[in-house]
Design a protein around this motif. Structure first.
Motif, PDB file in Angstrom:
ATOM      1  N   MET A  35       0.844  -1.166   0.000  1.00  0.00           N
ATOM      2  CA  MET A  35       0.000   0.000   0.000  1.00  0.00           C
ATOM      3  C   MET A  35       0.890   1.230   0.000  1.00  0.00           C
ATOM      4  O   MET A  35       1.897   1.280   0.700  1.00  0.00           O
ATOM      5  CB  MET A  35      -0.913   0.028   1.222  1.00  0.00           C
ATOM      6  CG  MET A  35      -1.740   1.273   1.280  1.00  0.00           C
ATOM      7  SD  MET A  35      -2.752   1.598   2.737  1.00  0.00           S
ATOM      8  CE  MET A  35      -2.934   0.082   3.542  1.00  0.00           C
ATOM      9  N   ILE A  74       0.756   5.339   0.604  1.00  0.00           N
ATOM     10  CA  ILE A  74       0.005   6.474   1.126  1.00  0.00           C
ATOM     11  C   ILE A  74       0.739   7.716   0.659  1.00  0.00           C
ATOM     12  O   ILE A  74       1.925   7.879   0.927  1.00  0.00           O
ATOM     13  CB  ILE A  74      -0.093   6.435   2.660  1.00  0.00           C
ATOM     14  CG1 ILE A  74      -0.847   5.183   3.104  1.00  0.00           C
ATOM     15  CG2 ILE A  74      -0.774   7.692   3.180  1.00  0.00           C
ATOM     16  CD1 ILE A  74      -0.895   4.991   4.605  1.00  0.00           C
ATOM     17  N   ARG A 121      -2.131  -0.875  -3.764  1.00  0.00           N
ATOM     18  CA  ARG A 121      -3.198   0.073  -3.483  1.00  0.00           C
ATOM     19  C   ARG A 121      -2.585   1.423  -3.184  1.00  0.00           C
ATOM     20  O   ARG A 121      -1.547   1.504  -2.548  1.00  0.00           O
ATOM     21  CB  ARG A 121      -4.026  -0.390  -2.285  1.00  0.00           C
ATOM     22  CG  ARG A 121      -4.660  -1.768  -2.445  1.00  0.00           C
ATOM     23  CD  ARG A 121      -5.792  -1.775  -3.395  1.00  0.00           C
ATOM     24  NE  ARG A 121      -6.810  -0.862  -2.891  1.00  0.00           N
ATOM     25  CZ  ARG A 121      -7.883  -0.492  -3.552  1.00  0.00           C
ATOM     26  NH1 ARG A 121      -8.082  -0.929  -4.744  1.00  0.00           N
ATOM     27  NH2 ARG A 121      -8.743   0.329  -3.025  1.00  0.00           N
ATOM     28  N   LEU A 167      -3.507   5.016  -1.424  1.00  0.00           N
ATOM     29  CA  LEU A 167      -4.424   5.757  -0.570  1.00  0.00           C
ATOM     30  C   LEU A 167      -3.940   7.199  -0.569  1.00  0.00           C
ATOM     31  O   LEU A 167      -2.837   7.491  -0.117  1.00  0.00           O
ATOM     32  CB  LEU A 167      -4.412   5.166   0.844  1.00  0.00           C
ATOM     33  CG  LEU A 167      -5.501   5.606   1.800  1.00  0.00           C
ATOM     34  CD1 LEU A 167      -6.886   5.318   1.238  1.00  0.00           C
ATOM     35  CD2 LEU A 167      -5.339   4.901   3.133  1.00  0.00           C
ATOM     36  N   PHE A 205      -7.281  11.323   3.804  1.00  0.00           N
ATOM     37  CA  PHE A 205      -8.169  10.173   3.857  1.00  0.00           C
ATOM     38  C   PHE A 205      -8.696  10.040   5.285  1.00  0.00           C
ATOM     39  O   PHE A 205      -8.138  10.579   6.217  1.00  0.00           O
ATOM     40  CB  PHE A 205      -7.469   8.878   3.418  1.00  0.00           C
ATOM     41  CG  PHE A 205      -6.211   8.566   4.196  1.00  0.00           C
ATOM     42  CD1 PHE A 205      -6.277   7.896   5.403  1.00  0.00           C
ATOM     43  CD2 PHE A 205      -4.972   8.954   3.716  1.00  0.00           C
ATOM     44  CE1 PHE A 205      -5.125   7.614   6.119  1.00  0.00           C
ATOM     45  CE2 PHE A 205      -3.822   8.671   4.411  1.00  0.00           C
ATOM     46  CZ  PHE A 205      -3.903   8.005   5.623  1.00  0.00           C
ATOM     47  N   ASP A 208     -10.939   4.601   6.114  1.00  0.00           N
ATOM     48  CA  ASP A 208     -10.409   4.169   4.814  1.00  0.00           C
ATOM     49  C   ASP A 208      -9.090   3.411   4.992  1.00  0.00           C
ATOM     50  O   ASP A 208      -8.864   2.379   4.358  1.00  0.00           O
ATOM     51  CB  ASP A 208     -10.194   5.363   3.894  1.00  0.00           C
ATOM     52  CG  ASP A 208     -11.483   6.094   3.581  1.00  0.00           C
ATOM     53  OD1 ASP A 208     -12.547   5.432   3.507  1.00  0.00           O
ATOM     54  OD2 ASP A 208     -11.434   7.325   3.399  1.00  0.00           O
ATOM     55  N   LEU A 209      -8.224   3.924   5.864  1.00  0.00           N
ATOM     56  CA  LEU A 209      -6.967   3.248   6.162  1.00  0.00           C
ATOM     57  C   LEU A 209      -7.236   1.887   6.797  1.00  0.00           C
ATOM     58  O   LEU A 209      -6.664   0.880   6.397  1.00  0.00           O
ATOM     59  CB  LEU A 209      -6.094   4.103   7.082  1.00  0.00           C
ATOM     60  CG  LEU A 209      -4.784   3.474   7.546  1.00  0.00           C
ATOM     61  CD1 LEU A 209      -3.881   3.152   6.364  1.00  0.00           C
ATOM     62  CD2 LEU A 209      -4.083   4.404   8.526  1.00  0.00           C
ATOM     63  N   GLU A 242      -8.450  -0.608   4.164  1.00  0.00           N
ATOM     64  CA  GLU A 242      -7.384  -1.083   3.286  1.00  0.00           C
ATOM     65  C   GLU A 242      -6.477  -2.092   3.989  1.00  0.00           C
ATOM     66  O   GLU A 242      -6.116  -3.114   3.428  1.00  0.00           O
ATOM     67  CB  GLU A 242      -6.554   0.089   2.764  1.00  0.00           C
ATOM     68  CG  GLU A 242      -7.279   0.944   1.762  1.00  0.00           C
ATOM     69  CD  GLU A 242      -7.644   0.204   0.488  1.00  0.00           C
ATOM     70  OE1 GLU A 242      -6.935  -0.747   0.096  1.00  0.00           O
ATOM     71  OE2 GLU A 242      -8.652   0.592  -0.128  1.00  0.00           O
TER      72      GLU A 242
END
Length: 49
Positions: free
Chosen positions: A1, A3, A22, A24, A28, A32-33, A36
């Protein structure tokens, strides 16, 4: 992931990310975190079965 606060740069066509990565984008919401991370952990659990 990944960010990032710079999604336009992170999603640049020259950027080579894993096909299942993913992104992000900031800002956010904490949910949402959480979502994920939960999705990623469930995927890892399925691989370990």
């Amino acid at each position: 992931m990944f960010i990032t606060g710079f999604a336009a740069i992170a999603l640049n066509s020259d950027f080579r990310d894993p096909s299942d990565a993913r992104v992000l984008s900031k800002p956010f919401h904490l949910r949402d975190l959480f979502s994920e991370v939960q999705t990623m952990l469930l995927a890892v659990q399925k691989l370990d079965v």
